[in-house]
Design a protein around this motif. Sequence first.
Motif, PDB file in Angstrom:
ATOM      1  N   PRO A 162       0.966  -1.181   0.039  1.00 53.93           N
ATOM      2  CA  PRO A 162       0.092   0.134   0.121  1.00 53.93           C
ATOM      3  C   PRO A 162       0.812   1.315  -0.277  1.00 53.93           C
ATOM      4  CG  PRO A 162       0.071  -0.966   2.169  1.00 53.93           C
ATOM      5  CD  PRO A 162       0.932  -1.837   1.453  1.00 53.93           C
ATOM      6  N   SER A 163       0.281   2.474  -0.251  1.00 61.58           N
ATOM      7  CA  SER A 163       0.847   3.640  -0.134  1.00 61.58           C
ATOM      8  C   SER A 163       1.434   3.831   1.120  1.00 61.58           C
ATOM      9  CB  SER A 163       0.030   5.028  -0.680  1.00 61.58           C
ATOM     10  OG  SER A 163       0.671   6.125  -0.105  1.00 61.58           O
ATOM     11  N   GLU A 164       2.658   4.530   1.257  1.00 66.10           N
ATOM     12  CA  GLU A 164       3.343   4.855   2.515  1.00 66.10           C
ATOM     13  C   GLU A 164       2.153   5.909   3.261  1.00 66.10           C
ATOM     14  OE1 GLU A 164       5.555   7.485  -0.678  1.00 66.10           O
ATOM     15  OE2 GLU A 164       4.438   5.401  -0.123  1.00 66.10           O
ATOM     16  N   LEU A 165       1.259   6.428   2.817  1.00 64.48           N
ATOM     17  CA  LEU A 165       0.390   7.399   3.357  1.00 64.48           C
ATOM     18  C   LEU A 165      -0.661   6.558   4.265  1.00 64.48           C
ATOM     19  CD1 LEU A 165       0.173  10.283   0.873  1.00 64.48           C
ATOM     20  CD2 LEU A 165       1.835  10.058   2.904  1.00 64.48           C
ATOM     21  N   THR A 166      -0.986   5.362   3.421  1.00 60.17           N
ATOM     22  CA  THR A 166      -2.267   4.611   4.022  1.00 60.17           C
ATOM     23  C   THR A 166      -1.950   3.254   4.385  1.00 60.17           C
ATOM     24  OG1 THR A 166      -3.024   4.274   1.880  1.00 60.17           O
ATOM     25  CG2 THR A 166      -4.000   6.355   3.089  1.00 60.17           C
ATOM     26  N   PRO A 167      -0.734   3.025   5.222  1.00 62.97           N
ATOM     27  CA  PRO A 167      -0.315   1.569   5.343  1.00 62.97           C
ATOM     28  C   PRO A 167      -1.344   0.794   6.189  1.00 62.97           C
ATOM     29  CG  PRO A 167       1.095   3.004   6.625  1.00 62.97           C
ATOM     30  CD  PRO A 167       0.171   3.996   5.713  1.00 62.97           C
ATOM     31  N   GLY A 168      -1.881   1.524   7.058  1.00 60.89           N
ATOM     32  CA  GLY A 168      -2.802   0.740   8.237  1.00 60.89           C
ATOM     33  C   GLY A 168      -3.689   0.295   7.507  1.00 60.89           C
ATOM     34  N   VAL A 169      -4.207   0.749   6.412  1.00 54.53           N
ATOM     35  CA  VAL A 169      -5.530   0.305   5.805  1.00 54.53           C
ATOM     36  C   VAL A 169      -5.222  -0.920   5.013  1.00 54.53           C
ATOM     37  CG1 VAL A 169      -7.274   0.893   3.722  1.00 54.53           C
ATOM     38  CG2 VAL A 169      -6.699   2.478   5.541  1.00 54.53           C
ATOM     39  N   GLY A 170      -4.024  -0.790   4.338  1.00 52.41           N
ATOM     40  CA  GLY A 170      -3.423  -2.141   3.782  1.00 52.41           C
ATOM     41  C   GLY A 170      -3.075  -3.283   4.487  1.00 52.41           C
ATOM     42  N   VAL A 171      -2.666  -3.135   5.758  1.00 52.98           N
ATOM     43  CA  VAL A 171      -2.508  -4.241   6.715  1.00 52.98           C
ATOM     44  C   VAL A 171      -3.799  -4.595   7.171  1.00 52.98           C
ATOM     45  CG1 VAL A 171      -1.708  -4.453   9.135  1.00 52.98           C
ATOM     46  CG2 VAL A 171      -0.194  -3.202   7.507  1.00 52.98           C
ATOM     47  N   ARG A 172      -4.619  -3.866   7.386  1.00 49.87           N
ATOM     48  CA  ARG A 172      -5.985  -4.131   7.894  1.00 49.87           C
ATOM     49  C   ARG A 172      -6.790  -5.336   6.741  1.00 49.87           C
ATOM     50  NH1 ARG A 172      -8.034  -6.690  11.781  1.00 49.87           N
ATOM     51  NH2 ARG A 172      -9.975  -6.159  12.311  1.00 49.87           N
ATOM     52  N   LEU A 173      -6.661  -4.905   5.662  1.00 48.79           N
ATOM     53  CA  LEU A 173      -7.192  -5.562   4.659  1.00 48.79           C
ATOM     54  C   LEU A 173      -6.713  -6.927   4.526  1.00 48.79           C
ATOM     55  CD1 LEU A 173      -7.551  -2.952   1.690  1.00 48.79           C
ATOM     56  CD2 LEU A 173      -9.383  -3.871   3.018  1.00 48.79           C
ATOM     57  N   ALA A 174      -5.478  -7.008   4.583  1.00 51.54           N
ATOM     58  CA  ALA A 174      -4.973  -8.573   4.631  1.00 51.54           C
ATOM     59  C   ALA A 174      -5.272  -9.059   5.982  1.00 51.54           C
ATOM     60  CB  ALA A 174      -3.315  -8.517   4.625  1.00 51.54           C
ATOM     61  N   GLU A 175      -5.387  -8.571   7.016  1.00 46.31           N
ATOM     62  CA  GLU A 175      -5.723  -9.257   8.517  1.00 46.31           C
ATOM     63  C   GLU A 175      -7.315  -9.649   8.315  1.00 46.31           C
ATOM     64  OE1 GLU A 175      -2.976  -6.431  11.461  1.00 46.31           O
ATOM     65  OE2 GLU A 175      -5.123  -6.159  11.182  1.00 46.31           O
ATOM     66  N   LEU A 176      -8.181  -8.893   7.623  1.00 39.67           N
ATOM     67  CA  LEU A 176      -9.403  -9.441   7.484  1.00 39.67           C
ATOM     68  C   LEU A 176      -9.557 -10.519   6.646  1.00 39.67           C
ATOM     69  CD1 LEU A 176     -11.333  -5.884   7.284  1.00 39.67           C
ATOM     70  CD2 LEU A 176     -11.065  -7.399   9.100  1.00 39.67           C
ATOM     71  N   PHE A 177      -8.554 -10.650   5.673  1.00 42.23           N
ATOM     72  CA  PHE A 177      -8.592 -11.834   4.717  1.00 42.23           C
ATOM     73  C   PHE A 177      -8.292 -12.998   5.444  1.00 42.23           C
ATOM     74  CE2 PHE A 177      -7.032 -14.618   1.748  1.00 42.23           C
ATOM     75  CZ  PHE A 177      -7.787 -15.003   0.608  1.00 42.23           C
ATOM     76  N   ALA A 178      -7.142 -12.946   6.341  1.00 42.91           N
ATOM     77  CA  ALA A 178      -6.686 -13.897   7.180  1.00 42.91           C
ATOM     78  C   ALA A 178      -7.590 -14.504   8.007  1.00 42.91           C
ATOM     79  CB  ALA A 178      -5.494 -13.626   8.020  1.00 42.91           C
ATOM     80  N   ASP A 179      -8.513 -13.579   8.547  1.00 52.40           N
ATOM     81  CA  ASP A 179      -9.787 -13.919   9.472  1.00 52.40           C
ATOM     82  C   ASP A 179     -10.645 -14.934   8.601  1.00 52.40           C
ATOM     83  OD1 ASP A 179     -11.968 -14.233  10.988  1.00 52.40           O
ATOM     84  OD2 ASP A 179     -12.138 -11.985  11.388  1.00 52.40           O
ATOM     85  N   ALA A 180     -10.880 -14.578   7.238  1.00 52.66           N
ATOM     86  CA  ALA A 180     -11.778 -15.482   6.408  1.00 52.66           C
ATOM     87  C   ALA A 180     -11.215 -16.774   5.911  1.00 52.66           C
ATOM     88  CB  ALA A 180     -12.454 -14.691   5.198  1.00 52.66           C
ATOM     89  N   VAL A 181      -9.731 -16.495   5.490  1.00 50.33           N
ATOM     90  CA  VAL A 181      -9.049 -17.663   4.943  1.00 50.33           C
ATOM     91  C   VAL A 181      -7.898 -17.946   5.784  1.00 50.33           C
ATOM     92  CG1 VAL A 181      -8.225 -18.527   2.820  1.00 50.33           C
ATOM     93  CG2 VAL A 181      -9.979 -16.801   2.816  1.00 50.33           C
ATOM     94  N   PRO A 182      -7.980 -18.550   6.779  1.00 46.20           N
ATOM     95  CA  PRO A 182      -6.844 -18.630   7.846  1.00 46.20           C
ATOM     96  C   PRO A 182      -5.646 -19.647   7.503  1.00 46.20           C
ATOM     97  CG  PRO A 182      -8.785 -19.876   8.537  1.00 46.20           C
ATOM     98  CD  PRO A 182      -9.273 -19.155   7.446  1.00 46.20           C
ATOM     99  N   GLU A 183      -5.903 -20.564   6.345  1.00 47.35           N
ATOM    100  CA  GLU A 183      -5.305 -21.729   6.074  1.00 47.35           C
ATOM    101  C   GLU A 183      -3.720 -21.457   5.677  1.00 47.35           C
ATOM    102  OE1 GLU A 183      -9.384 -23.255   4.697  1.00 47.35           O
ATOM    103  OE2 GLU A 183      -8.416 -21.354   4.802  1.00 47.35           O
ATOM    104  N   HIS A 184      -3.653 -20.612   4.612  1.00 43.75           N
ATOM    105  CA  HIS A 184      -2.458 -20.129   4.037  1.00 43.75           C
ATOM    106  C   HIS A 184      -2.484 -18.637   3.816  1.00 43.75           C
ATOM    107  CE1 HIS A 184      -1.068 -24.340   2.995  1.00 43.75           C
ATOM    108  NE2 HIS A 184      -2.393 -24.435   2.914  1.00 43.75           N
ATOM    109  N   PRO A 185      -1.192 -18.141   3.655  1.00 47.92           N
ATOM    110  CA  PRO A 185      -1.222 -16.657   3.417  1.00 47.92           C
ATOM    111  C   PRO A 185      -1.378 -16.377   1.963  1.00 47.92           C
ATOM    112  CG  PRO A 185       1.045 -17.342   3.747  1.00 47.92           C
ATOM    113  CD  PRO A 185       0.010 -18.551   3.972  1.00 47.92           C
ATOM    114  N   VAL A 186      -2.607 -16.159   1.542  1.00 48.50           N
ATOM    115  CA  VAL A 186      -2.989 -16.182   0.252  1.00 48.50           C
ATOM    116  C   VAL A 186      -2.833 -14.815  -0.145  1.00 48.50           C
ATOM    117  CG1 VAL A 186      -4.572 -16.430  -1.515  1.00 48.50           C
ATOM    118  CG2 VAL A 186      -4.280 -18.112  -0.010  1.00 48.50           C
ATOM    119  N   PHE A 187      -3.202 -13.768   0.799  1.00 47.96           N
ATOM    120  CA  PHE A 187      -3.336 -12.150   0.696  1.00 47.96           C
ATOM    121  C   PHE A 187      -2.314 -11.668   1.690  1.00 47.96           C
ATOM    122  CE2 PHE A 187      -5.939  -8.179   1.175  1.00 47.96           C
ATOM    123  CZ  PHE A 187      -4.640  -7.649   0.690  1.00 47.96           C
TER     124      PHE A 187
END
Length: 490
Positions: A162-187
């Motif tokens: 993500p942009s260095e101005l909005t990194p927290g949003v990018g991190v959160r999007l991946a965390e939410l994906f891991a919540d839905a798909v915990p098996e492998h780090p697909v995102f």
Amino acid sequence: MTTLTFDSVNPATGEVVGTHPRQSAPAVHDAVTRAEEAAGWWAALAPADRRRRLLDYKAVITQNLRPLAELVHRETGKPTADAVLEIVLTITHLDWAARNAEKVLGRRRVATGLIGLNLSATLEYLPLGVVGVIGPWNYPVFTPMGSISYALAAGNAVVFKPSELTPGVGVRLAELFADAVPEHPVFQTVTGLGETGAALAGDPRVKKIAFTGSTATAKRVMAACADNLTPIVAECGGKDAFIVDADADLRAAADACLWGALSNAGQTCVGVERVYVVDQVYEPFMRELKDLAATVKAGEHYGPITMPAQLDVIRRHIDDAVKNGKAVKGGPESVRAPYVDPVIVEDVPEDSAAVREETFGPTITVRRTKDAQEALELANASAYGLGGTIFSRDTRGALRLARLMRSGATAINSVISFAGVPSLPFGGVGDSGFGRIHGADGLREFARPKAISRQRFALPGMNLTSFSRGAGEVERLIRMVTILHGRRKR
């Protein structure tokens, strides 16, 4: 060894929103290594299993809509309601991609023609592997997810910078994906500055890069990709035109024009920057525009300029426009960092920086034209070609103008509406980039076509791909082709 970090800051208040690692090339390499393994698992899932997991991801984002919108608000400064809108659009695109991927990309039979009468042929679209996404800050959920959603639905793993101005949003999007798909780090998300994105673009194991940002940065990303012949889809800047025809609903046109120009503080790649109005309705349109503009206030209806350096560009363009044209609303005094009040300038020469270069701020130039055809010609006289708008009650005439507008998409009697239609592709021409996200084209952008032909039976007396063929077989081929294709159409 100390890990270097950087802060994300609320541009409206200066508050530090979060601190994130500046991930180095080795860290990016490790993320791609994990993604490669995850990509194999993800691609091997049945399409129905991928669809279910992506719909679970959609549900998780929806359940976290309010806190995610608040994070977007804090990192960009935009009003929370605008953040909600971009997340809702993201949810609709994710839903469409998940539900339509199999239909668009799945194996299907294709016609072989008479020459291939003894063959069967199939076409399908297979995952690329690891896709790298380099996202912007202006719409930190909607824009990168326009690539991420479709890349995931096509069966790829994603590493997102993500942009260095909005990194927290990018991190959160991946965390939410891991919540839905915990098996492998697909995102996964990697955070950092320019060197982090360069490491991602330069990794030969990344099979495609989806980039959104300025044209200048896109060229640097392309250079990094060139060493490995890594393909790239580039969504760059715009200088979108808004045409008001003689029969337009002027109140509606002015309202849409103002929203397209000022929402998100003008920090929209498909935002309105140039307005062309047919002469006979110019004065009443300008009255409507000025009346509505008087009710819009920076810091209330839209947020600050997120990237401080952009203020210099906006200031230069306003100075240029006012010097060469006539200020209708605002002027140089409108720049009061970190905010910029609405600026409308008319009669600005077409060769000025304010008309030729992307401003990315809450400013518009307005010009009178003799007719819609002249407006179209001026609209097309730009190096950019991302989006555009036509306002007219003449459906046939508006459709003609829209088709002839040099842009990837055009809205009629609405503004930026094409971006909210998941089945429509999004992208530009010229300096606005190439490739497409969204829709069926967006799914295919992140897949590779696989063609298979199979001989069902041998054609008697027509073994053409053999050294044993005879002159009689070639003669029969010539006669058949002449019958099929040798007659001229009069």
